[in-house]
Enzyme design. Structure first.
Site, PDB file in Angstrom:
ATOM      1  N   LYS A  47      -4.380 -27.839  12.672  1.00  0.00           N
ATOM      2  CA  LYS A  47      -5.676 -27.726  11.996  1.00  0.00           C
ATOM      3  C   LYS A  47      -5.470 -27.529  10.495  1.00  0.00           C
ATOM      4  CE  LYS A  47      -9.906 -25.011  12.099  1.00  0.00           C
ATOM      5  NZ  LYS A  47     -10.660 -23.955  12.751  1.00  0.00           N
ATOM      6  N   GLU A  49       6.227 -23.758  11.605  1.00  0.00           N
ATOM      7  CA  GLU A  49       7.001 -24.279  12.739  1.00  0.00           C
ATOM      8  C   GLU A  49       6.707 -25.772  12.946  1.00  0.00           C
ATOM      9  OE1 GLU A  49       5.078 -21.605  12.611  1.00  0.00           O
ATOM     10  OE2 GLU A  49       5.673 -20.042  14.032  1.00  0.00           O
ATOM     11  N   GLY A  77      -8.963 -23.235  16.600  1.00  0.00           N
ATOM     12  CA  GLY A  77      -7.733 -23.815  17.156  1.00  0.00           C
ATOM     13  C   GLY A  77      -7.670 -23.691  18.671  1.00  0.00           C
ATOM     14  N   ARG A  78      -7.966 -22.487  19.181  1.00  0.00           N
ATOM     15  CA  ARG A  78      -7.840 -22.261  20.630  1.00  0.00           C
ATOM     16  C   ARG A  78      -8.974 -22.895  21.428  1.00  0.00           C
ATOM     17  NH1 ARG A  78      -8.407 -17.908  17.469  1.00  0.00           N
ATOM     18  NH2 ARG A  78     -10.139 -16.457  17.721  1.00  0.00           N
ATOM     19  N   GLU A 138      -6.257 -13.857  21.550  1.00  0.00           N
ATOM     20  CA  GLU A 138      -6.463 -14.108  20.110  1.00  0.00           C
ATOM     21  C   GLU A 138      -7.952 -13.956  19.775  1.00  0.00           C
ATOM     22  OE1 GLU A 138      -5.606 -17.983  17.882  1.00  0.00           O
ATOM     23  OE2 GLU A 138      -3.778 -16.887  17.455  1.00  0.00           O
ATOM     24  N   HIS A 154       6.705 -13.401  44.523  1.00  0.00           N
ATOM     25  CA  HIS A 154       8.109 -13.004  44.664  1.00  0.00           C
ATOM     26  C   HIS A 154       8.644 -12.432  43.362  1.00  0.00           C
ATOM     27  CE1 HIS A 154       8.185 -14.959  48.596  1.00  0.00           C
ATOM     28  NE2 HIS A 154       7.383 -15.842  48.028  1.00  0.00           N
ATOM     29  N   LYS A 196       3.030 -13.562   9.315  1.00  0.00           N
ATOM     30  CA  LYS A 196       3.434 -14.821   8.664  1.00  0.00           C
ATOM     31  C   LYS A 196       3.906 -14.548   7.239  1.00  0.00           C
ATOM     32  CE  LYS A 196       0.059 -17.720  11.105  1.00  0.00           C
ATOM     33  NZ  LYS A 196      -1.131 -18.541  10.991  1.00  0.00           N
TER      34      LYS A 196
HETATM   35  O1  F6P Z   1      -1.320 -18.302  13.815  1.00  0.00           O
HETATM   36  C1  F6P Z   1      -2.344 -18.465  14.731  1.00  0.00           C
HETATM   37  C2  F6P Z   1      -2.927 -19.850  14.648  1.00  0.00           C
HETATM   38  O2  F6P Z   1      -3.646 -19.992  13.483  1.00  0.00           O
HETATM   39  C3  F6P Z   1      -3.766 -20.191  15.859  1.00  0.00           C
HETATM   40  O3  F6P Z   1      -5.055 -19.707  15.778  1.00  0.00           O
HETATM   41  C4  F6P Z   1      -3.663 -21.675  15.882  1.00  0.00           C
HETATM   42  O4  F6P Z   1      -4.024 -22.219  17.116  1.00  0.00           O
HETATM   43  C5  F6P Z   1      -2.199 -21.865  15.563  1.00  0.00           C
HETATM   44  O5  F6P Z   1      -1.901 -20.838  14.630  1.00  0.00           O
HETATM   45  C6  F6P Z   1      -1.832 -23.207  14.991  1.00  0.00           C
HETATM   46  O6  F6P Z   1      -2.504 -23.456  13.793  1.00  0.00           O
HETATM   47  P1  F6P Z   1      -2.596 -24.912  13.179  1.00  0.00           P
HETATM   48  O7  F6P Z   1      -3.312 -25.775  14.154  1.00  0.00           O
HETATM   49  O8  F6P Z   1      -3.339 -24.741  11.898  1.00  0.00           O
HETATM   50  O9  F6P Z   1      -1.183 -25.394  12.956  1.00  0.00           O
END
Ligand code: F6P
Length: 542
Positions: free
Chosen positions: A202, A208, A263-264, A349, A380, A508
């Site tokens: 987003k 990462e 995002g979620r 979240e 299990h 972060k």
């Molecule tokens: O760090 C949390 C977050 O912002 C989530 O809410 C989101 O889904 C994820 O990181 C990934 O963010 P992006 O889609 O901006 O890479």
């Protein structure tokens, strides 16, 4: 008014005092129609919530709590595009992504439906080209591997849906999902000529994701030897198209989504591109339609027959009155193995908050810890703790009525285990029952004395059972929307903003700083624990 000052909250506290020692099993003895009274069907799902520590009075009080918390009014705010995510000044409109009607949906006085439809059309055309082998890689070969690079909501939702609906997938396409792990082991298995990377972010700033996207680009360019290859092998899904373009992705290959999609909550948007490539737009539309059916149920059904509201209220009852800290989601369906991870982000979240909408610290607990894994694996591993441990862990069991596997016998084994676990959790096994069983199996008095206390299962453990006819795009859509709305109702009652996530930001920032400081002594910047750990890195030994 503060949650704990609401009349219904206080009535629930009083009710709890007289009620909490009651056993669910006794409720079943006295209420012969309990299954009918505490169950509910929507178009796609059936919920049995009779194995809970509630009677009609508990339920009435919980419903009053929902009324006094103005759940219906907040629902109206969400569906009508109010900026209920007020800390980010954003509307919360993931439901518009699955709107199946011509009804306009306004955000800032603008109908957002034309933009939603335009992007989905763009996604459809692109996905058809790839699926029909019209979209070719730099050397003229069709795409065989789709690699989704993203994290959090840009990973968990898509991987869950693609996994759950794998049987709908096009056989000559394979998908790979890379979040924070090193992409190189995946690249080693792939051919650059037939690989398509979808960079899903987003913000398009998530470290990462960008790091793995850069590694993938270098890998592709080493093979192709021509910058132009990037546009054939990289597409992006982002609310930040400028950043996606500056990464090198062709403007035509940037699929947009908007700040009013969290995002979620984004798997319904172009974020679902990897899934659409695999299962095709028709099936994805069926997923959206299932979610829409749940949206309509949530929007229009009265609170007492409203499935997301019922699940939310039960969760509040256990979290806030019984002190439960966790909640397990157990699908007896391997295809839903990613569901608990998706729900972890969705729920934790969203509702892992301790400040109310009016900026005060809550004096009650909020979102529980969500965990789970498919049955029967979980039986299990950690079910001992649910049956005999000291924590109260309410469970949602999920299972399909029809053919989940290739064998009818295996399907029935799963059904039997699923129902047996909820029965065992509720019923337990008393000392007398255990002693009688031990005696019947030939144990002597001394052995019975030694063994019996360890075998007691207290019972009275609550659970819900969610049935779906079969796992198809529609039922999956309904199931995921059900949990989204459950989380929404709980957030309203807890008086928190379920749609921001400021808590993740500090970590972060510190990670950026620590990465800079890792190799230079910077006394005073960090506490002695963090500094001590960094020093180990500098020394390169323990
Ligand atoms: O760090 C949390 C977050 O912002 C989530 O809410 C989101 O889904 C994820 O990181 C990934 O963010 P992006 O889609 O901006 O890479």
């Amino acid at each position: 008014m503060k949650l704990t000052q609401l009349p219904a909250w206080n009535a629930l506290s009083r009710h709890f005092q007289s009620f909490h020692a009651l056993q669910i099993q006794d409720l079943f003895t006295h209420e012969q129609d309990r299954f009918d009274q505490f169950s509910l069907k929507t178009d796609d799902l059936f919920l049995d919530y009779s194995k809970n520590r509630v009677n009609a009075e508990t339920f009435d009080l919980l419903l009053k709590l929902a009324e006094e918390s103005e759940v219906d009014q907040f629902k109206q705010f969400m569906f009508s595009g109010e900026k209920i995510n007020f800390t980010e000044q954003r509307a919360v409109m993931h439901t518009a992504l699955r709107n199946q009607t011509d009804r306009p949906v306004f955000v800032d006085n603008e109908d957002i439906m034309p933009a939603v439809r335009k992007v989905m059309k763009q996604v459809e055309l692109f996905s058809e080209d790839v699926r029909n082998k019209k979209w070719l890689g730099y050397s003229g070969k069709p795409i065989k591997n789709i690699i989704n690079i993203g994290i959090g909501g840009s990973h968990l939702g898509p991987v869950l849906v693609s996994d759950a609906l794998a049987e709908y997938g096009q056989k000559d396409l394979s998908s790979w999902y890379v979040s924070c792990s090193d992409i190189n082991p995946v690249l080693n298995l792939l051919d650059p000529e037939t690989s398509l990377f979808i960079i899903v972010s987003k913000s398009f700033t998530t470290k990462e994701t960008i790091a793995n996207a850069e590694l993938a680009k270098t890998w592709l360019l080493e093979a192709a030897g021509d910058q132009k290859a990037v546009s054939k092998h990289f597409v992006a899904v982002s609310a930040n198209s400028e950043k996606a373009r500056s990464f090198g992705i062709n403007q035509n290959n940037v699929f947009e989504f908007w700040d009013w999609v969290g995002g979620r909550y984004s798997l319904w948007s172009a974020v679902g591109l990897s899934t659409i490539l695999l299962i095709g737009m028709k099936n994805f539309e069926a997923l959206l339609a299932g979610a829409y059916r749940m949206d309509e149920h949530f929007r229009t059904a009265p609170l007492k027959q409203n499935m997301p509201t019922i699940l939310a209220l039960l969760g509040i009852w256990y979290s806030n009155f019984y002190g439960a800290h966790s909640h397990a989601v157990i699908p007896y369906d391997d295809r839903l193995k990613q569901l608990p991870l998706h729900l972890q982000q969705l729920d934790m979240e969203s509702n892992g908050k301790s400040v109310t909408r009016s900026g005060k610290t809550t004096d009650y607990t909020t979102g529980p810890m969500i965990f789970g894994s498919p049955g029967t694996d979980c039986q299990h591993a950690y079910f001992e703790s649910i049956h005999q441990g000291t924590h109260l862990i309410p469970v949602d069991f999920l299972i399909a009525l029809n053919s989940t596997t290739s064998s009818k016998d295996r399907d029935e084994t799963l059904l039997a285990n699923c129902f047996a676990q909820s029965e065992a959790m509720m019923r337990g096994q008393s000392l007398q029952e255990i002693k009688a069983a031990l005696k019947a199996s030939g144990h002597n008095a001394g052995e019975i004395e030694l063994l019996a206390p360890h075998k007691i299962i207290a019972g009275n453990k609550p659970s819900n059972t969610l049935l779906y006819d079969e796992l198809n795009p529609g039922t999956l859509g309904a199931l995921l929307a059900l949990y989204e709305h459950k989380v929404f109702v709980q957030g309203v009652i807890w008086q928190i903003n379920s749609f921001d996530q400021w808590g993740v930001e500090l970590g972060k920032q510190l990670a950026d700083q620590i990465k800079l400081d890792l190799h230079q002594k910077n006394p005073g910047q960090h506490d002695c624990s963090t500094e001590g750990l960094m020093k180990k890195v500098r020394l390169g030994k323990l």
